[in-house]
Design a protein around this motif. Structure first.
Motif, PDB file in Angstrom:
ATOM      1  N   VAL A 156      -2.319  -9.262  59.952  1.00  0.00           N
ATOM      2  CA  VAL A 156      -3.363 -10.055  59.309  1.00  0.00           C
ATOM      3  C   VAL A 156      -2.758 -11.319  58.687  1.00  0.00           C
ATOM      4  O   VAL A 156      -3.343 -12.415  58.762  1.00  0.00           O
ATOM      5  CB  VAL A 156      -4.087  -9.213  58.243  1.00  0.00           C
ATOM      6  N   ALA A 157      -1.573 -11.165  58.073  1.00  0.00           N
ATOM      7  CA  ALA A 157      -0.915 -12.326  57.464  1.00  0.00           C
ATOM      8  C   ALA A 157      -0.580 -13.383  58.511  1.00  0.00           C
ATOM      9  O   ALA A 157      -0.713 -14.584  58.256  1.00  0.00           O
ATOM     10  CB  ALA A 157       0.352 -11.886  56.739  1.00  0.00           C
ATOM     11  N   LEU A 158      -0.155 -12.947  59.693  1.00  0.00           N
ATOM     12  CA  LEU A 158       0.125 -13.907  60.766  1.00  0.00           C
ATOM     13  C   LEU A 158      -1.135 -14.672  61.164  1.00  0.00           C
ATOM     14  O   LEU A 158      -1.098 -15.877  61.425  1.00  0.00           O
ATOM     15  CB  LEU A 158       0.698 -13.182  61.985  1.00  0.00           C
ATOM     16  N   LEU A 159      -2.253 -13.962  61.205  1.00  0.00           N
ATOM     17  CA  LEU A 159      -3.519 -14.617  61.552  1.00  0.00           C
ATOM     18  C   LEU A 159      -3.935 -15.613  60.473  1.00  0.00           C
ATOM     19  O   LEU A 159      -4.328 -16.744  60.776  1.00  0.00           O
ATOM     20  CB  LEU A 159      -4.608 -13.563  61.735  1.00  0.00           C
ATOM     21  N   LEU A 160      -3.826 -15.205  59.213  1.00  0.00           N
ATOM     22  CA  LEU A 160      -4.282 -16.070  58.123  1.00  0.00           C
ATOM     23  C   LEU A 160      -3.428 -17.324  57.990  1.00  0.00           C
ATOM     24  O   LEU A 160      -3.921 -18.391  57.620  1.00  0.00           O
ATOM     25  CB  LEU A 160      -4.269 -15.292  56.803  1.00  0.00           C
ATOM     26  N   THR A 161      -2.141 -17.186  58.287  1.00  0.00           N
ATOM     27  CA  THR A 161      -1.241 -18.344  58.193  1.00  0.00           C
ATOM     28  C   THR A 161      -1.160 -19.112  59.509  1.00  0.00           C
ATOM     29  O   THR A 161      -0.397 -20.066  59.616  1.00  0.00           O
ATOM     30  CB  THR A 161       0.170 -17.890  57.786  1.00  0.00           C
ATOM     31  N   ARG A 162      -1.909 -18.651  60.515  1.00  0.00           N
ATOM     32  CA  ARG A 162      -1.959 -19.293  61.826  1.00  0.00           C
ATOM     33  C   ARG A 162      -0.590 -19.320  62.515  1.00  0.00           C
ATOM     34  O   ARG A 162      -0.302 -20.215  63.305  1.00  0.00           O
ATOM     35  CB  ARG A 162      -2.522 -20.715  61.721  1.00  0.00           C
TER      36      ARG A 162
END
Length: 214
Positions: A182-188
């Motif tokens: 999820v963190a990878l998605l939020l930080t693009r």
């Protein structure tokens, strides 16, 4: 004893760093599943990761060995050291080498024998291996066989402390991996197709569970 284990962890950390370097420099060691991760474009994979700063592996290994010795005693120190080695190697190379994982089984069995909980530990190891084997069978592209073999070690360590510890350790690894995704998605920095090594999150979840006193 905690200080001695910290010193031992410091020495082992130096060896772990050198071992990770050897796997990082020798791509033929990768199994096919991990090789597919590395072969993907940067849009779908963020690995291999850069080597940590000098001395970081030694300090982390020393801290983990000391913490586990303090919270759980000597029988769990081998799991702490071996787990740190596997986490560092997997994080840097997307590989959980059989040369480390498989010999760790008899080492853990011998270490846990004095606790009197070996039968439950063996049952926990077999059960968590079966769970991850099913996950691998359902979606082999999302998980390597190395993760399945690692699950057995985690099941051994957690099972010796009880089934509640086993359940929490198994859940925490999955939860931490999902949070990182999820963190990878939020930080693009990634997409829903981005793949990353799962072993470090399995080990972090297990170690946290064990050290919290379950």
């Amino acid at each position: 004893m905690v200080a001695l284990m910290a010193l031992a962890g410091l020495i082992c950390g130096r060896l772990i760093g050198a071992l990770a370097d050897s796997y990082d420099e020798d791509p033929p060691h990768y199994d096919q599943g991990r090789a597919r991760l590395l072969a993907r474009s940067p849009r779908t994979s963020v690995w291999p990761a850069a080597a940590p700063a000098g001395g970081a592996v030694e300090l982390v290994t020393a801290a983990v060995a000391a913490l586990v010795a303090w919270r759980l005693g000597l029988p769990y120190v081998p799991f702490a050291v071996i787990g740190t080695a596997l986490a560092v190697i997997d994080w840097r190379t997307c590989l959980l080498p059989d040369a480390i994982t498989l010999p760790a089984y008899p080492i853990m069995v011998v270490a846990l024998a004095p606790t009197g909980e070996l039968p439950r530990a063996l049952a926990g190891g077999a059960a968590l291996t079966a769970v991850y084997a099913v996950l691998w069978f359902v979606k082999p592209d999302a998980m390597g066989l190395g993760d399945v073999k690692l699950a057995g070690l985690i099941g051994l360590a957690a099972g010796a402390l009880g089934w509640q510890a086993w359940i929490v350790a198994a859940f925490c690894g999955q939860a931490l991996g999902a949070l990182y995704g999820v963190a990878l998605l939020l930080t693009r920095r990634g997409t829903r197709h981005t793949q990353f090594p799962f072993g470090p999150f399995m080990l972090l979840g297990a170690s946290t569970t064990l050290c919290l006193g379950w």
